[in-house]
Design a protein around this motif. Structure first.
Motif, PDB file in Angstrom:
ATOM      1  N   TYR A 169       0.921  -1.181  -0.035  1.00  0.00           N
ATOM      2  CA  TYR A 169       0.059  -0.018  -0.086  1.00  0.00           C
ATOM      3  C   TYR A 169       0.732   1.218  -0.060  1.00  0.00           C
ATOM      4  O   TYR A 169       1.928   1.496   0.788  1.00  0.00           O
ATOM      5  CB  TYR A 169      -0.953   0.181   1.280  1.00  0.00           C
ATOM      6  CG  TYR A 169      -1.878  -1.243   1.568  1.00  0.00           C
ATOM      7  CD1 TYR A 169      -2.221  -1.858   0.404  1.00  0.00           C
ATOM      8  CD2 TYR A 169      -2.174  -1.447   2.769  1.00  0.00           C
ATOM      9  CE1 TYR A 169      -3.124  -2.952   0.705  1.00  0.00           C
ATOM     10  CE2 TYR A 169      -3.059  -2.575   2.739  1.00  0.00           C
ATOM     11  CZ  TYR A 169      -3.541  -3.351   1.868  1.00  0.00           C
ATOM     12  OH  TYR A 169      -4.404  -4.313   1.987  1.00  0.00           O
ATOM     13  N   LYS A 170       0.652   2.303  -0.812  1.00  0.00           N
ATOM     14  CA  LYS A 170       1.251   3.471  -0.742  1.00  0.00           C
ATOM     15  C   LYS A 170       0.135   4.574  -0.779  1.00  0.00           C
ATOM     16  O   LYS A 170      -1.008   4.484  -1.549  1.00  0.00           O
ATOM     17  CB  LYS A 170       1.991   3.684  -2.057  1.00  0.00           C
ATOM     18  CG  LYS A 170       2.915   2.293  -2.207  1.00  0.00           C
ATOM     19  CD  LYS A 170       4.276   2.714  -1.704  1.00  0.00           C
ATOM     20  CE  LYS A 170       5.132   1.297  -1.995  1.00  0.00           C
ATOM     21  NZ  LYS A 170       6.036   1.209  -1.091  1.00  0.00           N
ATOM     22  N   VAL A 171       0.624   5.600  -0.023  1.00  0.00           N
ATOM     23  CA  VAL A 171      -0.434   6.763  -0.303  1.00  0.00           C
ATOM     24  C   VAL A 171       0.599   8.044  -0.566  1.00  0.00           C
ATOM     25  O   VAL A 171       1.662   8.166   0.051  1.00  0.00           O
ATOM     26  CB  VAL A 171      -1.075   7.177   1.027  1.00  0.00           C
ATOM     27  CG1 VAL A 171      -1.559   8.693   1.046  1.00  0.00           C
ATOM     28  CG2 VAL A 171      -2.134   6.150   1.313  1.00  0.00           C
ATOM     29  N   ARG A 172       0.306   8.582  -1.797  1.00  0.00           N
ATOM     30  CA  ARG A 172       1.149   9.710  -2.191  1.00  0.00           C
ATOM     31  C   ARG A 172       1.324  10.679  -1.269  1.00  0.00           C
ATOM     32  O   ARG A 172       0.486  11.300  -0.475  1.00  0.00           O
ATOM     33  CB  ARG A 172       0.550  10.285  -3.622  1.00  0.00           C
ATOM     34  CG  ARG A 172       0.677   9.367  -4.590  1.00  0.00           C
ATOM     35  CD  ARG A 172      -0.071  10.213  -5.922  1.00  0.00           C
ATOM     36  NE  ARG A 172       0.116   9.138  -7.004  1.00  0.00           N
ATOM     37  CZ  ARG A 172      -0.624   9.346  -8.128  1.00  0.00           C
ATOM     38  NH1 ARG A 172      -1.172  10.614  -8.431  1.00  0.00           N
ATOM     39  NH2 ARG A 172      -0.411   8.777  -9.185  1.00  0.00           N
ATOM     40  N   GLY A 173       2.659  11.210  -0.950  1.00  0.00           N
ATOM     41  CA  GLY A 173       3.103  12.178  -0.050  1.00  0.00           C
ATOM     42  C   GLY A 173       3.223  11.542   1.334  1.00  0.00           C
ATOM     43  O   GLY A 173       3.521  12.393   2.269  1.00  0.00           O
ATOM     44  N   CYS A 174       3.014   9.861   1.628  1.00  0.00           N
ATOM     45  CA  CYS A 174       3.109   9.702   2.835  1.00  0.00           C
ATOM     46  C   CYS A 174       4.063   8.480   2.876  1.00  0.00           C
ATOM     47  O   CYS A 174       3.971   7.702   2.104  1.00  0.00           O
ATOM     48  CB  CYS A 174       1.447   9.006   3.302  1.00  0.00           C
ATOM     49  SG  CYS A 174       1.599   8.040   4.913  1.00  0.00           S
ATOM     50  N   ASP A 175       4.893   8.571   3.859  1.00  0.00           N
ATOM     51  CA  ASP A 175       6.075   7.642   4.076  1.00  0.00           C
ATOM     52  C   ASP A 175       5.879   6.596   5.180  1.00  0.00           C
ATOM     53  O   ASP A 175       6.482   5.804   5.260  1.00  0.00           O
ATOM     54  CB  ASP A 175       7.357   8.316   4.380  1.00  0.00           C
ATOM     55  CG  ASP A 175       7.865   9.258   3.286  1.00  0.00           C
ATOM     56  OD1 ASP A 175       7.580   8.781   2.084  1.00  0.00           O
ATOM     57  OD2 ASP A 175       8.326  10.311   3.515  1.00  0.00           O
TER      58      ASP A 175
END
Length: 147
Positions: A53-59
């Motif tokens: 899972y990836k959320v743009r702008g979230c590390d």
């Protein structure tokens, strides 16, 4: 009672929704529950890349990382009875449980341009809200009988 404030990785519990025999209605089964982890928030863009899972702008690490790692390492998940295809079940998009998105999660007041992909993603929600079917007709997005 309803939506409170929540953040990424919070556990959310809500009633099971199911569609009735009508396209414009849903019901809740108050005796069945979904228990899910919040991955993305309004205004986020969610993706799954290589099973993660990836959320743009979230590390930050999102969701159950061990389960994502397991899925990412499976050579042929179908052999284990895992359904690979996923919403919106469109061959042209080709989204799977390991390669998904980008899926924008609109926030209140945000304008979403209606194109073919967004029509596939949001047509059921828009249909329920507007009580009119949203569909693609001759390459145009149509709400109800309008063009």
């Amino acid at each position: 009672p309803g939506w409170g404030s929540f953040k990424r990785n919070d556990v959310l519990v809500f009633n099971f929704l199911y569609q009735m025999n009508r396209w414009d209605s849903i019901r809740m089964d108050v005796m069945q529950y979904y228990v899910k982890r919040c991955i993305a928030l309004p205004g986020d863009t969610l993706e799954i890349r290589g099973g993660f899972y990836k959320v743009r702008g979230c590390d930050e690490q999102l969701g159950n990382y061990d389960a994502q790692q397991y899925l990412a390492n499976l050579k042929h998940p179908e052999q284990y009875g895992i359904v690979v295809g996923t919403f919106p079940y469109d061959e042209q998009l080709g989204w799977t449980i390991r390669e998904f998105g980008p899926l924008p999660i609109p926030k209140k007041g945000q304008i979403v341009m209606m194109n073919r992909t967004n029509c596939l993603l949001y047509r059921q929600l828009i249909g329920w809200e507007q009580k009119k079917k949203l569909r693609i007709k001759d390459g145009q997005i149509v709400l109800g009988d309008s063009v």
